[in-house]
Each structure stands twice: as structure tokens, then as C-alpha cells.
Enzyme design. Structure first.
Site, short mmCIF file in Angstrom:
data_model
loop_
_atom_site.label_atom_id
_atom_site.label_comp_id
_atom_site.label_asym_id
_atom_site.label_seq_id
_atom_site.Cartn_x
_atom_site.Cartn_y
_atom_site.Cartn_z
N TYR B 124 -1.38 -35.73 -10.65
CA TYR B 124 -1.27 -35.12 -11.96
C TYR B 124 -0.29 -36.01 -12.75
O TYR B 124 0.99 -36.22 -12.38
CB TYR B 124 -0.70 -33.83 -11.88
N GLN B 186 -5.48 -25.73 -15.78
CA GLN B 186 -6.86 -25.94 -15.51
C GLN B 186 -7.14 -27.25 -14.42
O GLN B 186 -7.98 -27.44 -13.77
CB GLN B 186 -7.73 -26.03 -16.51
N ASN B 209 4.86 -29.57 -16.58
CA ASN B 209 5.71 -28.50 -17.24
C ASN B 209 5.82 -27.29 -16.43
O ASN B 209 4.99 -27.25 -15.23
CB ASN B 209 5.34 -28.26 -18.46
N SER B 233 15.25 -32.43 -13.91
CA SER B 233 15.79 -33.69 -13.13
C SER B 233 17.35 -33.77 -13.48
O SER B 233 17.92 -33.03 -14.06
CB SER B 233 15.20 -34.95 -13.89
N GLN B 255 19.73 -40.03 -18.07
CA GLN B 255 19.31 -38.62 -17.45
C GLN B 255 19.22 -37.61 -18.30
O GLN B 255 18.21 -36.75 -18.59
CB GLN B 255 20.21 -38.09 -16.39
N HIS B 258 15.98 -36.62 -20.51
CA HIS B 258 14.89 -36.06 -20.13
C HIS B 258 14.62 -34.58 -20.77
O HIS B 258 13.29 -34.32 -20.82
CB HIS B 258 14.77 -36.03 -18.65
N GLU B 322 19.59 -35.26 -7.08
CA GLU B 322 18.12 -35.95 -7.05
C GLU B 322 18.42 -37.44 -7.01
O GLU B 322 17.95 -38.32 -6.17
CB GLU B 322 17.42 -35.69 -8.32
N HIS B 323 19.23 -37.81 -8.12
CA HIS B 323 19.86 -39.21 -8.32
C HIS B 323 21.36 -39.26 -8.18
O HIS B 323 22.09 -38.44 -8.79
CB HIS B 323 19.48 -39.69 -9.60
N ASP B 356 13.72 -45.68 -11.54
CA ASP B 356 12.61 -45.07 -12.29
C ASP B 356 11.44 -45.86 -12.31
O ASP B 356 10.28 -45.31 -12.51
CB ASP B 356 13.24 -44.36 -13.57
N GLU B 410 4.99 -17.81 31.25
CA GLU B 410 4.40 -17.55 29.84
C GLU B 410 3.46 -16.66 29.97
O GLU B 410 2.80 -16.17 29.02
CB GLU B 410 4.24 -18.54 28.91
N HIS B 415 -4.18 -21.82 30.95
CA HIS B 415 -3.40 -22.79 30.91
C HIS B 415 -3.22 -23.38 32.35
O HIS B 415 -3.28 -24.62 32.31
CB HIS B 415 -2.29 -22.70 29.91
#
Lengths: 427, 427
Positions: B124, B186, B209, B233, B255, B258, B322-323, B356, B410, B415
Site C-alpha cells: 500500500y 477500500q 493514515n 514516526s 523528522q 513528517h 524508531e530511528h 529513508d 503427556e 504419538h
């Protein structure tokens, strides 16, 4: 149960259909228990243990005395068996470590990955009829190899408030750091939120009934990682006339005894061979203590005759079995072509139960078709891989202009500027 | 924004707190759209594209003509930049392949893992102001290396029903197999259920988003794997006086641009250095087109002074950025000690924007503290590892008795029987 001969491709989907498996209907009770555990902590754990497990627990944490005593309650032969299994699991999961490899992608640009153990992991071991100490080995051994700092085990107490000694013994042997007598939804809630006694964890592993499965899904939605989504266990055996009908029957039954919803499939080019397997199943069933469960699963099992290797392979990949036994002479065609499976067992002397206990591979595997997108549990499941990069002055001069161009095109000028400033300082 | 000096450990949690991020409130609209896509297929995709993206699409699939034309619409210099980035991403992700290693755990017991590409993956790519063709590279390149058969890309059309040429160009260059002009909930629904035109996939990757994030969570609950849970981020910069204030400022701003909810943290032993960074930020902000967004994120940023390396390391690991940019002389202490981070950038000439776009590491990374349990996207994310085992007659004689003992304990007699039959046949 009947033999399905040469089904059309358009019928495969319905033949291979699994029982619908959804836990959404349980979300209400899970959310109720989770809320209580989050707000009331240990006292909620005790309340639900009373309610669901019908036992009063004063102390949630297993004491070092109880762990010590467990050693005397496990027979020497079982200890040796556990040790052998542990060694093999250790050897195999140790071999999955990846060395740090520094890769120079452009001159002056070095990149690499390093693995770090997830600091806090939770292991859930179900109660019920079977004390699954083998699952303790399968989860605690790789957690230790991954250097997870805290390995927390939760398992429900029996009616007397005790835990099976083999579970305590295996947990202690494999380096579990704390053991708690809590099961069900409340255990998953405790691992999610933490209580006065039980620490929260970052990832939860282990099997369980539909309530535990639903609770793990809710934990996931709250940001806790889980090993994988769950479903009933499955085995697909592919056999030709080089296979041994009694062995195949015993493998199908070992899958079937897990429960009435176990998925059992046998595929062969030879209808006659399948008849032989069915005869063997009838004979072997008589002896089994868990005969009722196994019989139901066998009734729902599918015996499929197909003529062409290419069709058989497609059918297996479409089903994506958790366990896949290959007992045919032209095994290489299938070993090369298999794309979707959890674990593969090759030849007449490789029963599924070997992988369940002691070959060294992990028995926590993707069911329900999840083998199309998930791996079974392995060392990777207990680590995160961090990427590192070190760029020299030469390196940024080599790739800086490309970064500037791409950042500008994406409209991210500050990204561009971080490079521009550096390039200008080098002029 | 102010500088926080030597905060107490007990205050760290509140200082490092991220904005609450939950998508549950969006589940209703997601389920509505998912139902429509599942039941009405393409016509639902067209309806929601009209409703949400304000554009009528006749043809959902991008034509080969559109792809061809995109080549002429991308400048030569940008093409070269994309090629350089692609090469580096390819080199680094290629290096992550693991060779098949056959491990003999006991004599006669061979175990190994093999990787198989996930057959159908979805990528996506969000629409909006920035055409994120860099994300196409980050996801399609490893998908191709993993040998994923179908690589399906969905991205929303602009007001004229078109897709940015750099996205089409990058997708075609990197081997995306089909591109569709559908975005939002969708698109995720189409990848989950499939429609007449868009095939369903087994795993969905990519940013988006809050609606896309919520839709990916619902897809996950329906058995579709996703890359990782999402959140705003983040960047944490650790700097001492060997760092360069203007560089640090430019990284923090890259950063910050964003979005207003971007998390920006700067840690240093030197308050004076932080003052210098703040001055630089003020100067650099003036020039930025996305100044408004960046200014808001900077207002919410944290500048923290701590004295001891051990405390600083603990704070960083607690935050799990994250970074993580390491611009200090004693970098090795931090590189060895970092446990929780997505990607690490070392030294003065390694800006976050290098990762990036073009260093070769992946920019799809765990935010929101998920670096405690998740890796960033790497080659592993596009494959499943299947375990294999082959046991000889000797092998089952070596481990068979242990399996029998464990299975019996068991309570799983079938088995056990699968092994007993084999052992007896060898007597």
C-alpha cells in the site's frame, strides 16, 4: 470417511475447507477479564482462578521450594528423555543464529543487521489433561538462546493448586525466570498489563483453548506481539507404495488424537494403498486411550487420490498444512516444490511425533492455512533485528545527491536539507 | 519546548510518553467498507473512490500504456537517483538471504530450514501531498528478492484519476506485478478479500493514515498478515560536543516535517550543546516549506540532559526509538548496549534521510515502542521459513525411546505408538 478419487480443481477448495474459526464472539468476556486484571491486578487473578479453575490460590508465584521438589517427582528416565530433547532443540535453534555481516552498499556506506533478544517474553502452557512440558522446551530453549532477559511462564493450577512437576522441572531446566499459577484469559491479561506480582511482557507465546486464543488476539490489538494466530492442529501425509501403511496410519492417528477438530488428510496416487491405511487405522484405533477423540477426527478426515505429481503438489500448497509427511520415492519433486507448510517430515522413519518432541525442530507451527504467510516459531521469533548504518564523508558524497533529488521530489525539504548541509560542509 | 535537566527515573515514563494511538473508534467505518468490498467487489471500490477521493475511476487497473508513459515523465536525474537507491537496497537485502544448513542434532537426525517467498503480497502506498515512491523501492525490492510471485500495489488516484509517474516508474522498475488505482480502507479490503479485478493477498505492507492503519488491523484479525502495527514516526538523536549542532538540527527537523504528531527527542550530556541545536533549529525552520508542521512537532519535542552514559542508554532503551542517531565519541558503548531501536545511524555524516532513501537499509520501521518486540521490514518479512527433518533408521533408534517416554507422560499414546511401531519393525 470415504476416499475422494481425482477431485476436480474447482472442488479442491470445498474439500480442503477448514472449520470456520473465529474468536470474535469471545471478545466480550475477554475484555471484561482484561479490564478487571488491568484495574484490580492480583486480586482479579485470584478471583478468576477461583471462578474458572475452581481452586483458591494464595500465592500466585511458584516458590523455589516447589521447583526443587519437582525434581524428585520426575522419574530419571523422563529426565533423560527431556535432556535429549532439550539438547536437540538447542543444537537446532543455536544453528539459526545469524552472524553480523557488514555490507558496503556504496563506497563509504556500511550497513548491517544485529539481533537482540526481546527483553521480556511470556510463555503460556495450557492445563487440562495433558501436561505440555514439551511446549516448555520448545519455547524456553530458543528464548534462552536469544538472550531474552525475562522469560515468564503462566500455566493454570490443578484442583489442588499445583502444577505438574514435569512442567516445573522443564521450566527450571530451560531457564524460565519466573513461573506463575495462573491460566486462561486472566493469565494473558496479566502478561499484557502486568500486576503486582506478574510482570508485563512484550511478546506472548504458546498454545491454548479458544479463550486463550481470543485473549491473545485482544493482547495483539493492544500492542503486545504474539507468536502467531491459532487454529486446530493439522497433518497431511503424502504416501506412495514405498510407504508403510501401518506407519502412515499411526501418524494420522497421532494427529487425530489431539481433538475432534484435528485436520487429517492423506494423499496418494494409489487407492489401494489408502485402503490399506484405512484398515490399519481401524486396528490401531482399538488400542488408543483417546479413541473417542481420534475416531471423530478420522471421520472428518480426507483421503484423496490424485494421479499427477504436479496436481498433488498444487493441492498441498493450496492447503498449506501445518505438518507435512512426505513418504514417496520421488520425494525431491515435493521437497523442491513445497511452498506452503509449517514443518516437513521426510521418509518412513520420520514420524510427526519426532518433531513434536525431540528431533530439534519447533512444534509451534502455523495452522489454519497460516503457513501461507507465517513461519513456525524459531529463533527469529525471540529476537528483533536492528539495522545499523555508518556513512563516511566519502559515503555521503557518493549517495547524497541521490537523496537530495528523491527527497525534493517527495516534497520533503528538511530531509533534503540534512544532506545538503553535510555536502556543503565538505566542499 | 524546553530543556529537561536530569529528570528522575520515575519521571521518564511521562516524559517519554507517546500520544495515545488507537484505531478502535474507526472499526465501524472499516467494517462497513470491508463488508461492501467483500459483497460488491469492484463496484464498491469505485463507489468509495468517488466518495473519499472525489474522482471517478473507470478502470481500476493501471494500464501498460500508463506505465510506459510514466518513463517519459520522470527526469533522467531522478531515474538515476532511484537506480542508485534501488541498487543499495538490493545489495543489502540480498545479503540477508540465509543458506540452507543441514544440522545433525542426533546421529541419523537431520534438521534444516528453507525460506520460501510469500506467494502473494500487497503493497500500500499512500496518496496525499508526497508521492512516496521511496516506499515502493523499500517494499518491492525485497519482495522480488524473496521471490514473491505476485506483488500487488494499491495507491489512490489523484483528482484526475492519475498516479504520480515516479510511483509507476519505481513500481515497474522493481517488478511489481499489478498496480491498482485504489486507496484507503477500500484498498486494504480489496487486498483482504479480493475482487473481480484485484487479487487477495496473504500479507499487506506499507504505511497509511489512521483509516489505513485501522483497516490493516481489521485485515489482521481476519487472518491476513501485516508488516507491523503503525504509529507516528520518531527520531531520537544522542549527541555530544563532537557532534555538529547544525547537522543535529537538520536531522530533528527532517523528522519533524513528517507531521505535527512526529516524535522528536534529543539527548545530550551538554546543555550548552542543546542550546546550540535549538538556535540552529530556529534558523533552519525559516526556510522550510513544511514549516508549520515541523514547528508543531518541535514544540512537542523533548530535549533531555542526562549525565551518565548508563542512564542515557537506559532511557533510550526504555523509549525504543524508531530511528536512533548516535553522534558521540564513545559510540561503542551505545552500539553495544542498544537493545530497542528500529534503525541506528552512526556518526556525523549519517543523517536519517540516508536510511529513508538510499543507504540500503529499510525505512519501514517499528514506531510507538514496537521496537521492543518487532523488527523493521527486512527480507525475513517477505518469506516464511519451513523446517524440514529427515530421520534414518539409526536416527529413530537414537531418539525414539525419548519420544515414547515424553508422549506417554503427556497422555498422547498415538504419538507414542507412531514411534513404537517403527522401533519394533527394526528389531
Amino acid at each position: 470417511m470415504k476416499i475422494i478419487k481425482n477431485p476436480k480443481r474447482t472442488d479442491w477448495a470445498s474439500i480442503l475447507e477448514r472449520p470456520t474459526f473465529t474468536t470474535e464472539s469471545l471478545d466480550k468476556v475477554v475484555n471484561e477479564v482484561f479490564d478487571a486484571v488491568q484495574n484490580e491486578g492480583d486480586s482479579a487473578l485470584k478471583k478468576y482462578t477461583q471462578q474458572f479453575d475452581k481452586v483458591t490460590i494464595d500465592t500466585i508465584k511458584v516458590s523455589s521450594d516447589e521447583i526443587l521438589t519437582s525434581k524428585d517427582l520426575v522419574s530419571e528416565v523422563l529426565k533423560q528423555a527431556i535432556q535429549l530433547a532439550k539438547n536437540n532443540i538447542e543444537i537446532f535453534h543455536n544453528s539459526q543464529k545469524t552472524a553480523k555481516k557488514i555490507i558496503t552498499t556504496s563506497p563509504g556506506v556500511d550497513c548491517w543487521q544485529e539481533s537482540r533478544g526481546i527483553e521480556k517474553v511470556g510463555i503460556y502452557i495450557p492445563g487440562g489433561s495433558a501436561p505440555l512440558f514439551s511446549t516448555v522446551l520448545m519455547l524456553a530453549v530458543p528464548a534462552k538462546i536469544a538472550k531474552c532477559k525475562e522469560v515468564i511462564l503462566c500455566t493454570p493450577p490443578d484442583k489442588n493448586g499445583n502444577i505438574h512437576p514435569a512442567i516445573l522441572y522443564a521450566a527450571n531446566l530451560c531457564g524460565v525466570t519466573q513461573i506463575f499459577k495462573v491460566g486462561g484469559i486472566q493469565a494473558i491479561g496479566a502478561l499484557t498489563f502486568g500486576t503486582e506480582t506478574i510482570p508485563n511482557v512484550y511478546k506472548i507465546f504458546g498454545p491454548g483453548n479458544q479463550y486463550v486464543t481470543a485473549a491473545k488476539q485482544v493482547a495483539l490489538s493492544k500492542g503486545i506481539a504474539i507468536d502467531m494466530p491459532a487454529g486446530p492442529s493439522e497433518l497431511l501425509v503424502l504416501a506412495d507404495e514405498s510407504a508403510i501403511a501401518s506407519f502412515v496410519a499411526s501418524d494420522l492417528l497421532s494427529q487425530a488424537e489431539h481433538g475432534a477438530d484435528s485436520q487429517v488428510i492423506c494423499v496418494s496416487k494409489s487407492e489401494e494403498f489408502l485402503f490399506g491405511v484405512l484398515e490399519e487405522i481401524k486396528e490401531q484405533l482399538v488400542e488408543l486411550p483417546r479413541r473417542d477423540l481420534a475416531e471423530k477426527a478420522i471421520e472428518n478426515s480426507k483421503f484423496i487420490v490424485l494421479e499427477k505429481d504436479a496436481d498433488i503438489l498444487d493441492l498441498i500448497n493450496e492447503y498449506a498444512p501445518e505438518h507435512f509427511i512426505v513418504a514417496v520415492e520421488n520425494e525431491h519433486f515435493y521437497l523442491n516444490g513445497i511452498v506452503n507448510a509449517g514443518s516437513v517430515f521426510i521418509g518412513n522413519y520420520t514420524p510427526e511425533s519426532a518433531g513434536d518432541y525431540a528431533s530439534g525442530t519447533n512444534h509451534t507451527l502455523p495452522t489454519n492455512g497460516f503457513a501461507k504467510s507465517y513461519s513456525g516459531v524459531n529463533l527469529d521469533a525471540f529476537v528483533k533485528k536492528i539495522t545499523f548504518q555508518r556513512i563516511t564523508k566519502e559515503g555521503i558524497q557518493n549517495i547524497g545527491n541521490s537523496i537530495e533529488l528523491m527527497a525534493a521530489e517527495e516534497g520533503l525539504d528538511a530531509h533534503k536539507n540534512a544532506v545538503t548541509l553535510r555536502l556543503e560542509s565538505l566542499k
